[in-house]
Design an enzyme around this catalytic site. Structure first.
Site, PDB file in Angstrom:
ATOM      1  N   TYR A  28     -48.289  23.228  14.934  1.00  0.00           N
ATOM      2  CA  TYR A  28     -48.843  23.915  13.801  1.00  0.00           C
ATOM      3  C   TYR A  28     -50.727  24.157  13.928  1.00  0.00           C
ATOM      4  O   TYR A  28     -51.112  24.816  13.157  1.00  0.00           O
ATOM      5  CB  TYR A  28     -48.476  23.634  12.629  1.00  0.00           C
ATOM      6  CG  TYR A  28     -47.042  23.476  12.199  1.00  0.00           C
ATOM      7  CD1 TYR A  28     -46.348  24.643  12.273  1.00  0.00           C
ATOM      8  CD2 TYR A  28     -46.624  22.260  11.881  1.00  0.00           C
ATOM      9  CE1 TYR A  28     -44.861  24.576  12.023  1.00  0.00           C
ATOM     10  CE2 TYR A  28     -45.053  22.037  11.660  1.00  0.00           C
ATOM     11  CZ  TYR A  28     -44.417  23.304  11.903  1.00  0.00           C
ATOM     12  OH  TYR A  28     -43.228  23.492  11.595  1.00  0.00           O
ATOM     13  N   HIS A 106     -44.553  33.055  12.960  1.00  0.00           N
ATOM     14  CA  HIS A 106     -44.494  31.615  12.981  1.00  0.00           C
ATOM     15  C   HIS A 106     -45.419  31.176  13.938  1.00  0.00           C
ATOM     16  O   HIS A 106     -45.718  31.417  15.021  1.00  0.00           O
ATOM     17  CB  HIS A 106     -43.098  31.147  13.543  1.00  0.00           C
ATOM     18  CG  HIS A 106     -41.943  31.593  12.431  1.00  0.00           C
ATOM     19  ND1 HIS A 106     -41.496  31.093  11.524  1.00  0.00           N
ATOM     20  CD2 HIS A 106     -41.133  32.809  12.734  1.00  0.00           C
ATOM     21  CE1 HIS A 106     -40.723  31.949  10.784  1.00  0.00           C
ATOM     22  NE2 HIS A 106     -40.231  32.858  11.529  1.00  0.00           N
TER      23      HIS A 106
HETATM   24  C1  DQA Z   1     -42.804  27.708  10.596  1.00  0.00           C
HETATM   25  C2  DQA Z   1     -41.531  27.364  11.774  1.00  0.00           C
HETATM   26  C3  DQA Z   1     -40.544  26.587  10.641  1.00  0.00           C
HETATM   27  O1  DQA Z   1     -39.563  26.287  11.301  1.00  0.00           O
HETATM   28  C4  DQA Z   1     -41.100  25.518   9.564  1.00  0.00           C
HETATM   29  O2  DQA Z   1     -40.186  25.056   8.769  1.00  0.00           O
HETATM   30  C5  DQA Z   1     -42.249  25.843   9.159  1.00  0.00           C
HETATM   31  C6  DQA Z   1     -43.363  26.577   9.818  1.00  0.00           C
HETATM   32  C7  DQA Z   1     -44.020  28.248  11.793  1.00  0.00           C
HETATM   33  O3  DQA Z   1     -44.763  28.630  11.364  1.00  0.00           O
HETATM   34  O4  DQA Z   1     -43.780  27.729  12.903  1.00  0.00           O
HETATM   35  O5  DQA Z   1     -42.539  25.356   8.100  1.00  0.00           O
HETATM   36  O6  DQA Z   1     -42.353  28.925  10.078  1.00  0.00           O
END
Ligand code: DQA
Length: 155
Positions: A28, A106
């Site tokens: 992230y 994402h």
């Molecule tokens: C997410 C990916 C999802 O699987 C995860 O639950 C998240 C963040 C991403 O930004 O990569 O909370 O949406």
């Protein structure tokens, strides 16, 4: 071309995304949500978008925000629903009522992680999908949405 700053872009973040900066940086990154929102807003402004950020950890609150957008309208929507992506039919049903073009973003590469992250219950109802490109993915989503609604780059 639309007048500068007249087109709203709703930037929606779901569950756990308020904790960016404390979540696993390998997936992230290190930006906090407010820093990410600030950078996305700055990028989106080049297209004449005015960014309206929203985050919640409560599914019903996200549903109600989507209802508001469905009723009041918006220029475009960028949504990272977090884990709701993978199972929330309630978010999907609400998103289906939104007439503005929607981008699903994402930060991480959801297709290359755990099996449960490969499925998105909103994938077939969004106009744009970007994953695994960190904040750049948000910039790309804004660019693609601007293209779809016919905004250029201004200024
Ligand atoms: C997410 C990916 C999802 O699987 C995860 O639950 C998240 C963040 C991403 O930004 O990569 O909370 O949406």
């Amino acid at each position: 071309m639309a007048e500068r700053g007249m087109t709203s872009l709703c930037l929606l973040h779901g569950v756990n995304l308020d904790m960016l900066g404390r979540r696993d940086p390998t997936h992230y990154g290190t930006l906090t949500l407010s820093e990410l929102e600030r950078q996305v807003a700055r990028h989106a402004e080049r297209h004449g978008f005015t960014v309206q950020p929203f985050q919640t950890n409560f599914e019903g609150e996200m549903v109600e925000e989507l209802h508001r957008i469905a009723v009041e309208g918006a220029g475009a929507v960028v949504i990272n629903p977090g884990a709701w992506t993978h199972y929330s039919y309630a978010i999907r049903d609400a998103l289906e009522m939104v007439t503005a073009p929607v981008a699903e973003v994402h930060l991480s590469d959801v297709s290359g992680r755990e099996e449960f992250r490969r499925r998105s219950v909103i994938a077939d109802i969004v106009a744009v999908r970007v994953a695994g490109e960190g904040i750049e993915g948000y910039f790309k989503a804004c660019d693609a949405l601007a293209d779809i609604i016919g905004l250029g780059v201004q200024g």
